[in-house]
Design an enzyme around this catalytic site. Structure first.
Site, PDB file in Angstrom:
ATOM      1  N   LYS A  50      42.794  38.864  43.383  1.00  0.00           N
ATOM      2  CA  LYS A  50      42.090  38.056  42.382  1.00  0.00           C
ATOM      3  C   LYS A  50      40.913  38.827  41.797  1.00  0.00           C
ATOM      4  O   LYS A  50      40.716  38.861  40.576  1.00  0.00           O
ATOM      5  CB  LYS A  50      41.602  36.745  43.021  1.00  0.00           C
ATOM      6  CG  LYS A  50      42.723  35.768  43.323  1.00  0.00           C
ATOM      7  CD  LYS A  50      42.255  34.605  44.191  1.00  0.00           C
ATOM      8  CE  LYS A  50      43.444  33.722  44.562  1.00  0.00           C
ATOM      9  NZ  LYS A  50      43.056  32.616  45.461  1.00  0.00           N
ATOM     10  N   GLN A  94      38.081  30.635  49.000  1.00  0.00           N
ATOM     11  CA  GLN A  94      39.454  30.886  49.424  1.00  0.00           C
ATOM     12  C   GLN A  94      39.821  29.978  50.602  1.00  0.00           C
ATOM     13  O   GLN A  94      39.097  29.912  51.596  1.00  0.00           O
ATOM     14  CB  GLN A  94      39.603  32.372  49.818  1.00  0.00           C
ATOM     15  CG  GLN A  94      41.008  32.778  50.206  1.00  0.00           C
ATOM     16  CD  GLN A  94      41.994  32.701  49.037  1.00  0.00           C
ATOM     17  OE1 GLN A  94      41.658  33.020  47.906  1.00  0.00           O
ATOM     18  NE2 GLN A  94      43.209  32.258  49.312  1.00  0.00           N
ATOM     19  N   ASP A 117      39.382  26.881  40.561  1.00  0.00           N
ATOM     20  CA  ASP A 117      40.636  26.511  41.229  1.00  0.00           C
ATOM     21  C   ASP A 117      41.141  25.157  40.716  1.00  0.00           C
ATOM     22  O   ASP A 117      42.297  24.804  40.939  1.00  0.00           O
ATOM     23  CB  ASP A 117      40.418  26.411  42.749  1.00  0.00           C
ATOM     24  CG  ASP A 117      40.967  27.626  43.493  1.00  0.00           C
ATOM     25  OD1 ASP A 117      41.820  28.338  42.935  1.00  0.00           O
ATOM     26  OD2 ASP A 117      40.525  27.856  44.638  1.00  0.00           O
TER      27      ASP A 117
END
Ligand code: NDP
Length: 287
Positions: A50, A94, A117
């Site tokens: 990412k 995460q 997200d």
């Protein structure tokens, strides 16, 4: 018939280039902060992919690695600091997190405007009613894949397998907003095979290796495989038995090289959208 195999790597590369160009045209350098708790090998790989993609798109990025035994309060304090930092546009924590930390408490602590997200209840709610929102990256990437492949979504019968809040539910919401007729199936669905056979668009997000057999796929269907599963002999496979489905489907995404790269490209799109919104430019409705 042999299906068109959807090349997620190529579509994602084009999308990343588009995002980089849009950021440059807008004259901004979006900034992404990724928080990782502990040193889980899979998480480390995801985080590296990412942040590397963000750097290649010309974004500023930072990775904050916290000790695996940090308390929930300690992690929430880091999130609050990033919320308050005007130099940070997007925050991603995460998952999974160690057992002493409630993931929902962390998700709900992130500023919804920086929630790249798209997991915060405010963004989930906005998506559910078709308002501008930050959309979970995987279903957003699936929609881009369908669009780039020229799959007609409006009016199509779509079946989504899996109802998690990060993939299945937002996937069903996006397909609904795009005017598909959507069935959301799960572990309590009575006859999964029969539901799948009715699908013109079939999205598998279950996490069960090769659950979807070839004869579950309607002739010409668009089959998108979100699943990532490791078999006993070490192979990486999806939720769809790819070789069996290939002669039935019209389009099919492989694993690996399908949805995975799209997820990361969508994260960059979200980070750009968050950066623009923080500067007063609202990006359009989800679908
Ligand atoms: P979850 O485990 O959170 O959800 C799985 C869903 O599948 C649940 O709704 C569950 O039903 C349903 N399910 C499980 N077993 C069956 C079955 N036998 N028949 C029908 N439905 C079933 O998984 P996620 O949504 O987080 O992830 C799904 C898959 O996608 C995983 O393989 C994951 O690794 C992958 N993934 C890939 C990403 C990518 O970038 N490519 C990103 C995110 C996930 P119920 O609700 O009834 O329990």
């Amino acid at each position: 018939m042999t299906a068109i195999v959807l090349d997620g790597r190529a579509v994602a590369a084009r999308l990343r280039a588009r995002v980089r160009d849009q950021a440059m045209a807008a004259g901004i350098v979006p900034s992404l902060a990724v928080v990782m708790v502990g040193e889980d090998a899979a998480s480390r790989l995801y985080v590296r992919n990412k942040t590397r993609a963000a750097a290649e798109a010309g974004f500023r990025e930072q990775t904050i690695i916290l000790s695996a035994d940090i308390s929930e309060a300690g992690l929430l304090a880091v999130v609050r600091r990033l919320n308050d930092d005007p130099g940070v546009d997007g925050i991603l924590v995460q998952l999974p997190l160690p057992s002493q930390i409630r993931p929902q408490a962390v998700i709900e602590a992130i500023d919804p405007g920086k929630d790249v997200d798209g997991f915060h209840p405010v963004n989930a709610g906005r998506l559910a009613i078709g308002r501008p929102a930050l959309i979970p990256c995987t279903p957003k990437g699936v929609m881009t894949m369908l669009r780039e492949a020229g799959v007609a979504v409006a009016g199509a019968r779509a079946v989504v397998l899996g109802r998690s809040s990060i993939v299945g539910r937002p996937m069903a919401a996006l397909l609904t907003l795009a005017d598909a007729t959507v069935t959301l199936a799960h572990s309590r669905t009575r006859d999964l095979a029969a539901e799948c056979r009715r699908a013109e668009i079939l999205i598998a997000a279950v996490g069960r290796a090769e659950l979807v057999r070839g004869d579950w796929v309607a002739p010409g269907a668009a089959v998108i495989d979100v699943g990532i599963n490791r078999t006993a002999d070490g192979r990486l496979v999806g939720d769809v038995a790819f070789a069996e489905a290939l002669p039935h489907a019209g389009w099919i995404s492989p694993v690996p090289g399908g949805v995975g790269p799209m997820t990361i490209a969508s994260l960059l799109e979200n980070t750009l959208a968050a950066a623009l919104a923080r500067r007063g430019v609202v990006v359009g409705c989800p679908a």
